[in-house]
Design a protein around this motif. Structure first.
Motif, PDB file in Angstrom:
ATOM      1  N   ASN A 165      40.199  45.167  37.436  1.00 61.18           N
ATOM      2  CA  ASN A 165      40.180  44.155  36.371  1.00 61.18           C
ATOM      3  C   ASN A 165      39.027  44.372  35.414  1.00 61.18           C
ATOM      4  N   ARG A 166      37.873  44.756  35.965  1.00 63.32           N
ATOM      5  CA  ARG A 166      36.742  45.021  35.082  1.00 63.32           C
ATOM      6  C   ARG A 166      37.054  46.189  34.147  1.00 63.32           C
ATOM      7  N   GLU A 167      37.698  47.197  34.711  1.00 67.44           N
ATOM      8  CA  GLU A 167      38.077  48.345  33.875  1.00 67.44           C
ATOM      9  C   GLU A 167      39.117  47.934  32.819  1.00 67.44           C
ATOM     10  N   LEU A 168      40.125  47.125  33.230  1.00 70.07           N
ATOM     11  CA  LEU A 168      41.179  46.704  32.309  1.00 70.07           C
ATOM     12  C   LEU A 168      40.645  45.804  31.204  1.00 70.07           C
TER      13      LEU A 168
ATOM     14  N   ILE B  26      42.615  44.312  49.202  1.00 73.67           N
ATOM     15  CA  ILE B  26      43.214  44.539  47.882  1.00 73.67           C
ATOM     16  C   ILE B  26      42.420  43.820  46.799  1.00 73.67           C
ATOM     17  N   ASN B  27      41.931  42.623  47.135  1.00 72.48           N
ATOM     18  CA  ASN B  27      41.186  41.833  46.165  1.00 72.48           C
ATOM     19  C   ASN B  27      39.943  42.574  45.677  1.00 72.48           C
ATOM     20  N   ARG B  28      39.281  43.245  46.596  1.00 72.23           N
ATOM     21  CA  ARG B  28      38.093  43.995  46.207  1.00 72.23           C
ATOM     22  C   ARG B  28      38.463  45.112  45.240  1.00 72.23           C
ATOM     23  N   LYS B  29      39.593  45.781  45.528  1.00 65.49           N
ATOM     24  CA  LYS B  29      40.036  46.851  44.629  1.00 65.49           C
ATOM     25  C   LYS B  29      40.448  46.292  43.271  1.00 65.49           C
TER      26      LYS B  29
END
Length: 905
Positions: free
Chosen positions: A370-373, A362-365
């Motif tokens: 987060n980068r997108e947000l 999940i952390n990888r996803k």
């Protein structure tokens, strides 16, 4: 990953179930036992409660609800019914009186609640069990005990409990039956009602002395009261008199027997332990006897001491047991907690391993998300900053627009002054001129422009929360009719059928007349604007209960339904080319300030009706910005203006300084004021100060504009009022500003009055005349005081104005120097720090006389006072008051008092 997450949830649920199983014992059903006690203020019942608490400590699932009736049948019945409604599992009743409580006990039994009666019986068999000692047997044993100590023909004093209660009756009957063979005995009765204090009061009411050989009390507390009573009356008798009681409980009777205050007591067990055991048997479904007797017996001194020792030991044992139980329960709770924790920790460890794999994925996803947000947030934050900046710019532009319109409105007021002022004068001179209709048309449109300007200024006040209500009681029918009449001539010119009707003859209501007039004027103005020639407009007043309803109905073009919600919005106009769009907004705001309402009904092509509702009373005015003003005493049309005309027809010996930077307004003022005064002009504050410092010009009044270059009117007024040489001059400010804060600023700076533009010239003249006449009256009062020798030199208690302080210093200097013949005005002006010219003008304005005359009159007033004393000759008085010779003194004295000094004496 989803399978791992489901597996973890399953393990967690399983662990929770296992943990709950370990604590299942803690969740056993709780039983509620209700106890209705008739009282709790005696030692016997406290002992009963203690026994029940000790027994209850053996059970973990019991809860006891205790109700104290405080020796009141009604209270106990109510409390029993409360316990029935609470659906207790077992109900224990200790009745106050048998008969009154019987019905409530039967109700509980019929409701299916097991009912245990204790201590006192009830007059019914509808109960589960009775737990208590045999009161008849106790009385019988007491009688047997008494028989051993009773001499022949003995008198027995029996102290009863509550006579209507079963224990008292049974204890009495058993005692009598035990002594039935003794026919030589005499019985005397006192009702103590089981209470120590009551027994003392009833014993004290007996007529002393009386014979008594034995005292039998139905409980120990009343027996103790008897012993104390007899010891007070006769210490020998009180010490030897046999007294027995009933109860023998620790904390009262048992100690009294042990220390000899009571000869003996008969054990009346509280039965608290047995009552609770019986209740537990019932809860467990075990059978119980209908009557469960408690054992009794005689307690003498030695037995009482043994019982006290045993009671003390039992109490200590009980405390230790309770402490051990608490420790065991604490350890058990800790064990159960640790057991449950072990299962949970094991489960969590397994879950943690599974979740670690899940979290890693999940952390990888999430990192990608987060980068997108962050990029989205950056863009939104940038947009938000732009919106904030745009909003601030919009607010600033809106404020600048409003300020621009306000400034323009103020600027228009000055030309309006030059239009309306000369126009009023022309119309007054051209009554029969053929140009009068043209002048009336000019006046009508000038007034219309004035109203539009006032609307803009009123709008500005409302936006800045500066508008306040000034309410008074107003007759609304005549008020509405008068406002309606403003448009009568317009209706005639345009052939509009214009009517007024009222469903009430008259009605007083509380309003701000100025605001409501503007409301009606706006509604009527709109009606005439949108009604074609030949149409009709109707104004109606109706009673609507606690409100008055005013409607304005026209046959104009009407308003479409989709536009009605926006009618009261700022700057909204149905036709973008007509109006300012603030009239109806002001109407709405004024109605809200009155806590009233306005609504509109309209059909396109048929007409519009505006309906206004206003409350009759003033109780709805709760805002702090509401001021109540007195009601007008009379109609303005009925006022007599004869005095006004007479004042305006005279020429006054005053010089007015007009300070105005607008040449046309300055000329208008000068020409208008010159009819009654001498006028000097200045274009700004600095120039006005130069004029005031000129010793050859005696200015009496300053009339100044506010907005001027160089030095404005506020600063000029403050300078005048703080400059000694001209502080006495009255100052009136003229301004186009309508803000009350600016008006207050001018008044606080010393202005004597404040008049808004456009103004009426006659009104300005009357203001000036009244101010100057008031100054003249003050001067006359001062001269009368001087002539009578009553001029006060003491410092006043309240703060002084600059002029008052100056006059006090002026008189003080004269008082110090008047005996000196060489003391003159030159010396006086040097001492006061003023030139002779400025001193002359100031004293002339303040007193109406010159400094020389004032000094001479002051000396003469002192001389007159000395003459009245008759202590000195005329020659001595001459030199004492600063006159150079008796002849000159006599000449001056006769000129003022019409007699010579010798004749005055």
């Amino acid at each position: 990953m989803k399978q791992l997450f489901k597996l973890f949830l399953s393990i967690t649920v399983l662990a929770s179930c296992l943990s709950s199983c370990t604590t299942s014992e803690k969740n056993d059903k709780k039983f509620v036992i209700g106890l209705s006690q008739c009282m709790l203020d005696d030692a016997w019942r406290q002992a009963m409660l203690k026994e029940m608490e000790i027994e209850a400590s053996n059970y973990d699932n019991l809860e006891i609800i205790i109700k104290d009736a405080h020796s009141d049948n009604s209270t106990q019945i109510r409390q029993i019914r409360e316990l029935i409604n609470e659906k207790v599992d077992v109900l224990i009743i200790s009745p106050f009186q048998s008969q009154p409580i019987t019905e409530a006990a039967e109700e509980a039994y019929r409701a299916g609640i097991p009912t245990i009666i204790t201590d006192r019986k009830v007059n019914t068999d509808l109960y589960t069990a009775f737990v208590g000692a045999d009161n008849y047997e106790i009385g019988y044993e007491a009688g047997k005990y008494a028989s051993r100590y009773l001499p022949p023909k003995a008198t027995i004093l029996e102290i009863w409990g509550l006579a209507s209660s079963s224990p008292a009756q049974e204890r009495h009957q058993g005692f009598i039956d035990a002594l039935v063979k003794r026919s030589d005995l005499y019985f005397r009765k006192v009702e103590g009602e089981w209470v120590y204090d009551t027994a003392r009061v009833r014993l004290a009411s007996l007529e002393w002395p009386f014979n008594v050989d034995f005292v039998y009390s139905h409980n120990d507390m009343m027996a103790i009261a008897a012993r104390e009573y007899f010891l007070e009356k006769d210490s020998v008798l009180g010490d030897s008199l046999p007294i027995i009681g009933v109860d023998a409980v620790p904390g009262a009777g048992l100690e009294a027997v042990a220390d000899g205050r009571i000869n003996a007591s008969f054990l009346y067990p509280t039965g608290g332990e047995q009552v609770l055991r019986t209740a537990v048997k019932i809860l467990n479904g075990e059978p119980v006897d209908k009557f469960i007797p408690l054992q009794t017996g005689e307690i003498d001194k030695s037995a009482a001491r043994s019982m006290l020792i045993q009671a003390s030991r039992l109490l200590n044992y009980q405390r230790r047991i309770e402490l051990q139980r608490g420790n065991i329960e604490s350890l058990l709770n800790r064990f159960q907690f640790l057991q449950g924790s072990l299962w949970i920790i094991t489960t969590l460890m397994i879950g943690f391993v599974l979740l670690s794999f899940y979290v890693f994925s999940i952390n990888r996803k999430m990192k990608r998300k987060n980068r997108e947000l962050r990029e989205i947030n950056r863009k939104e934050e940038e947009q938000r900053r732009k919106l904030i900046s745009l909003n601030a710019e919009i607010k600033e532009v809106t404020a600048q627009k409003l300020q621009f319109f306000t400034n323009v409105s103020h600027e228009v007021r000055t030309p309006l002054t030059l239009i309306l002022g000369p126009l009023d004068r022309l119309m007054g001179l051209m009554h029969d001129s053929p140009y009068l209709p043209d002048l009336q048309l000019i006046q009508k449109n000038a007034n219309r422009l004035y109203r539009v300007i006032n609307q803009i200024l009123d709008f500005r006040k409302i936006e800045n929360k500066q508008e306040k209500l000034k309410i008074r009681q107003t007759e609304i029918v005549s008020f509405a009719s008068e406002v309606k009449s403003y448009f009568d001539s317009m209706a005639v010119v345009r052939h509009i059928t214009y009517t007024f009707a009222s469903g009430v003859k008259s009605q007083e209501i509380w309003i701000d007349p100025d605001k409501i007039e503007k409301v009606l004027m706006n509604l009527l103005s709109n009606a005439f604007k949108f009604t074609p020639d030949g149409g009709s407009i109707a104004v109606e007043v109706a009673d609507a209960g606690e409100c008055i309803q005013i409607s304005v109905k026209d046959t104009g073009q009407g308003i479409s339904a989709e536009k009605i919600p926006y009618l009261y919005d700022r700057f909204y106009t149905e036709n973008a080319t007509e109006g300012t769009g603030i009239g109806l907004h002001l109407v709405k705001e004024y109605m809200l300030m009155h806590n009233g309402d306005i609504r509109v009904d309209s059909l396109p092509g048929k007409g519009t009706t505006f309906i206004v509702n206003l409350y009759k009373e003033k109780k709805h005015f709760v805002d702090a910005d509401v001021t109540e003003v007195p009601q007008m005493a009379c109609d303005a049309a009925m006022l007599d203006n004869t005095g006004e005309k007479e004042m305006l027809s005279r020429k006054y010996p005053y010089t007015i300084l007009v300070v105005e930077d607008d040449n046309e307004v300055c000329t208008f003022l000068k020409e208008g004021l010159s009819e009654n005064f001498s006028v000097v002009t200045a274009s700004n504050g600095v120039e006005a100060l130069h004029v005031l410092q000129h010793e050859d010009i005696a200015i009496s009044f300053v009339l100044s504009d506010v907005m001027m270059p160089g030095m404005n009117g506020f600063d000029l007024c403050r300078t005048i009022k703080t400059t000694l040489s001209c502080s006495h001059l009255p100052v009136m400010l003229l301004t186009a500003l309508s803000d009350e804060r600016q008006q207050k600023h001018g008044i606080s700076g010393g202005a004597d009055d404040y008049i808004q533009k456009p103004f009426n010239m006659d009104f300005v003249k009357l203001k000036i005349i009244r101010v100057l006449e008031e100054r003249e009256r003050l001067r006359e009062q001062l001269l009368r005081k001087l002539e009578n020798g009553n001029l006060l030199l003491d410092k006043p208690d309240k703060p002084e104005s600059m002029d008052d302080a100056f006059m006090r210093r002026f008189v003080e200097r004269i008082e110090e120097g008047y005996p000196d013949p060489d003391y003159n005005v030159e010396k006086l002006s040097d001492m006061l720090g003023l030139s002779r010219g400025h001193l002359y003008r100031k004293i002339k304005e303040l007193t109406g006389t010159t400094p020389v005359d004032f000094l001479r009159n002051y000396r003469l007033s002192k001389a007159a006072a000395l003459l009245r004393e008759r202590r000195y000759t005329v020659s001595e008085i001459t030199y004492r008051t600063g006159f150079s010779s008796p002849a000159y003194f006599t000449k001056c004295f006769k000129a003022v008092y019409d007699v010579t000094p010798t004749e005055f004496v």
